[in-house]
Each structure stands twice: as C-alpha cells, then as structure tokens.
Motif scaffolding. Structure first.
Motif: not given
Length: 490
Positions: A321-338
C-alpha cells in the motif's frame, strides 16, 4: 527559625485500568497549584511506550509529564521511578529512575519488584521534599490481588509509605457500584482500611439520578464520598498516553493523514497536535485494514521494537500500500522507528532487538540503520533551514542512521545534520519527536503538503488544563481531599 512544613500526600487508585486516574490527577494538580500549593505528581510504576524525556535526561510516562505541566513544574525522573516499556507480549524494558535497568519477562520482573521498592521510596521522598502536596497515581487496580505480593504500584506502596487512598470508579463502562464495592470485598482488610474515600468518574446525564447509587456505595464501604465527576468533553485535546485513547481526533478535515497502528507503537505524542487540527483528519489504521488510497500523508510513528514492527508492517500488506501511495505522489514521514523502517537496511549485529542479523527495510530512503546499545535520550532544539524556524522536541532511540539521502537532511541540531529525504522530497524521516507541537512549523509543513493549520496547540493544552481544573474543582471536594491527605514520613 521557621519550621519546615511537612509535605502531605494522597494516592488516587482505580477500580481498573483507564478509569481516568491520570486525567483526574492532572486536573487536581492544576487546581491545587492554582490555590498556591507546591504540587508534585508521582506514579511509582507505569507501563507505557509513550515516554517523555525529562529535564534531567531520563524517561518517564507521558501522563506524569502532563501532570507536571498541570502543576506548572518541569518533569523529572523521580516523578515516575519505574517505567515498563513493553517489547513483546511477555517482556518489557525496565526503566528505573529514568535509565534502562534491564529487559525482563513478566515472571522475572515479578521477582524483581520488591528490590525496586527502595528506588521508588527514594524518588518519592525526594519529590516530597520540595512539595506541599504529592498527588500519587496508582496503576491498574488494587483488586488484582494476585499481584499483591511484592506490589509497588498500589497497596504495596501505600503500605510502605502510610499514604491514604481515594478509589476511583468509571461509571461509563457500567457496573460502577460493583466496581467499588467489589474492590473492597476482595481486598485484605488491612488494605481496605487505607482507602478513605471514593469518587465516580465519567458520568453522563442528570447527576441527581445517581444520588442513591452514591449513597449505596458509601453505606456498603464506609468510605467518604469525594464526588461524582461528569464526562469531561475536552479530554481529547490533552496528550494521550495510551494508544487506545488515540482513535484520531474529532476533526474530519480535508487533509487526510494515515497512521499504521504498529504492534509496539511508541512516542505517538507526535500525533496529538495533528489530531487537534480542524483541517486535518488523522486515521489510525488497525491491522487488517489497507492504508487508504486517498491519504495525503502516511506517517509511520515510533516503535519500541522496530524490526518486529517492520515484519508486522509487511505481514499486513502495508508495504505494498505504501509503495502505491508513493507512486500516486503521496507524502511519507517516518519518525524514529518509522524513519529506520523507511531505509534500505536495518542491521542489528548484537541482537539488541532479538535475533542478530541484517533485515531489508522498506527501501523508500537511501539510508541504513545500525542498532547500537547506547540509547539517545535528550531534549533537543532543532533548526528547520527551509523556513528558518526553530522547533523543540526530544530524541529517544537506539541506532544510528546514515546514507546518501542524509545529504538532504531537513533539520539541523547544532552543527549536526538530522533526518533524510528522498530526491523528490516526497519521503522524509528523522529522529526528532515533538516537532509538530510547534504551531509555526506545523503550519508550514502542512502547507508544503497541501494542508492548512488553524490551531494554537500549546495554548490549547493550557486552556484545556485550566478547564479540567475548573471541572474537578466543581465536582470533587478538594477541601476534603486535602483533609484526607496524610503527612509524608521520612
């Protein structure tokens, strides 16, 4: 010579977990501080992965940090001398007076508890030495009599200190008469006599309808009636300690943030300012649900067990799901463990999080993390060079992250670059918790991603604490609480 005034203390125990003890203590702390008393919160033992970093560089439960704020003092490690941070279903990291003590399974910890009482009492007396009133919060319930031997969280602590107890029940979950009367029924008489009064929390409707219920509890227990507290509707505006309290904010704004519910989610106070935003919707995605396709931002929070939670993430198909989200141009933020999960690799050569080895990350940032024994625990101030804004937060993590995308760091802590970003800026990560509590930074970052801010978060927390203090002042007998509080023996 002026005689030293001895501190007094009262302990708030509950008929069960999550009956509202933490919030009542916060409200009482603000109310008594407003009366001019030097108030200090104290919790002998807490269990939470949502820790706060103290001014003396240690860890305590976030509820005690909020209670300290309510009392208008800085949080210190002595306010929560034993903190359990679950790492597995049967084991937890044990923090003693702010520092890692050991990692133990439940059976070993049960044997260790009596040895920790000395540290608990040491911290308690230091706290009492600078207070007029110490408000002590119990953990779970004293009715768990199977845990009474060696107890340091409830009646064991009350016995060791001679501190009187008020018992709180939660009427919202039903059966509050049985909760309170039943607690007395199962307690050893020597423990039951330590309870001097009771209160009923989270009432909805016409309080006069429960007058007979309050009278019946008082008749059957012999305890003083402290008050019937209505539901406090603004509670969601205060930082949550338990992930079960998150559930997203009440706002259903146009900007949608999806947060995968990691199995060992930690330090999720990063979400509190976002859940309060009127123009933002924060959805906590439970296992079994896909990450929504219309999310603007997927925020991967901190974790107490990064590698295990990375496996958990993949097991539920969230990596796809996350890879598809990025392909659609969505933003991702990982904090610490993320943040660590977003990299290409996580290397744990010493087996700090279990079996030694090297695991593939999600591969959305060109970085890798090496787990190392020394935990970084500190309050931190950082510069966001893109806007020139300064943000305050804290770091609490194991591991060191390096790689090509760290050359696009988006924060600076002194002379040190912090964080990493993908070449197109869609994917970012960092170790700094708490950065969204800054109103100016939060507004700028939401705007960068197409959202908007309409909130003063820190001022909102203060206003809510003031409202909570007025709420408990109106519905609890504070004079009676003070009269019941006992002197602290040294």
């Amino acid at each position: 010579m002026t005689a030293k005034v001895m501190a007094r203390a009262i302990m708030i125990q509950g008929t069960g977990s999550n009956v509202g003890k933490s919030m009542l203590v916060a409200g009482l702390a603000r109310a008594f501080a407003d009366r001019g008393l030097r108030v200090r919160p104290f919790k002998p033992q807490n269990m939470s992965n949502n820790a706060a970093v103290t001014v003396d560089g240690g860890e305590i439960g976030r509820a005690q940090a909020l209670q300290a704020r309510a009392a208008r003092v800085s949080p210190v490690t002595d306010m929560n001398p034993v903190l359990l941070k679950p790492e597995t279903d049967t084991g937890a990291q044990v923090i003693v007076q702010g520092r890692r003590h050991a990692t133990m399974v439940a059976r070993d910890y049960a044997r260790e508890k009596p040895k920790l009482l000395a540290a608990v009492l040491d911290s308690f007396h230091r706290i009492a030495a600078e207070a007029d009133l110490v408000l002590i919060e119990g953990a779970g319930s004293p009715a768990e009599i199977n845990l009474r031997a060696g107890d340091i969280a409830n009646m064991g602590f009350a016995e060791a200190t001679g501190v009187p107890v008020i018992l709180v029940g939660d009427i919202d979950r039903g059966g509050v008469i049985a909760q309170i009367v039943g607690t007395k029924a199962v307690l050893d008489p020597k423990d039951a006599v330590r309870i001097k009064g009771f209160a009923v929390n989270r009432f909805r409707g016409d309080p006069s309808l429960f007058d007979a219920g309050m009278e019946e509890i008082a008749r059957r227990t012999g305890w003083a009636t402290i008050g019937l507290v209505p539901w406090f509707d603004k509670a969601w505006r205060l930082p949550a300690e338990d992930v079960m309290d998150l559930r997203g904010g009440r706002n259903r704004g146009a900007f949608r943030i999806a947060v995968p519910r990691l199995n060992r989610i930690a330090n999720f106070d990063d979400l509190d300012p976002l859940t309060a935003e009127p123009g933002v919707s924060v959805d906590l995605i439970e296992p079994g649900r896909p990450l929504p396709g219309d999310a603007d931002l997927v925020l991967i929070p901190g974790s107490k067990a990064t590698i295990a939670d990375l496996e958990h993430f993949r097991a539920h198909g969230w990596d796809i799901d996350l890879a598809a989200h990025v392909r659609r141009g969505g933003h991702v933020l990982g904090l610490c463990g993320g943040y660590q999960m977003l990299g290409r690799w996580i290397d744990d050569p010493e087996g700090i999080e279990g079996r030694p080895g090297r695991r593939a990350g999600l591969g959305l940032l060109d970085v890798e993390t090496v787990m190392k024994p020394g935990k970084q625990v500190r309050l931190t101030e950082a510069l966001h060079p893109e806007t020139g804004l300064t943000v305050s937060g804290y770091e609490i993590h194991l591991g060191e992250t390096t790689g090509a995308d760290c050359d696009r760091s988006w924060l600076r802590i002194g002379s040190r670059a912090e964080g990493a970003a993908s070449a197109n800026g869609q994917v970012r990560g960092c170790y700094l918790h708490g950065l969204y509590a800054s109103d100016a930074f939060r507004a700028a970052d939401l705007a960068r991603m197409g959202g908007e801010s309409g909130l003063g978060y820190e001022s909102g927390v203060e206003e809510t604490l003031d409202a909570l203090a007025a709420h408990v002042e109106r519905h609890l007998d504070l004079d009676q609480i003070l009269a019941l509080a006992g002197p602290v023996s040294t």
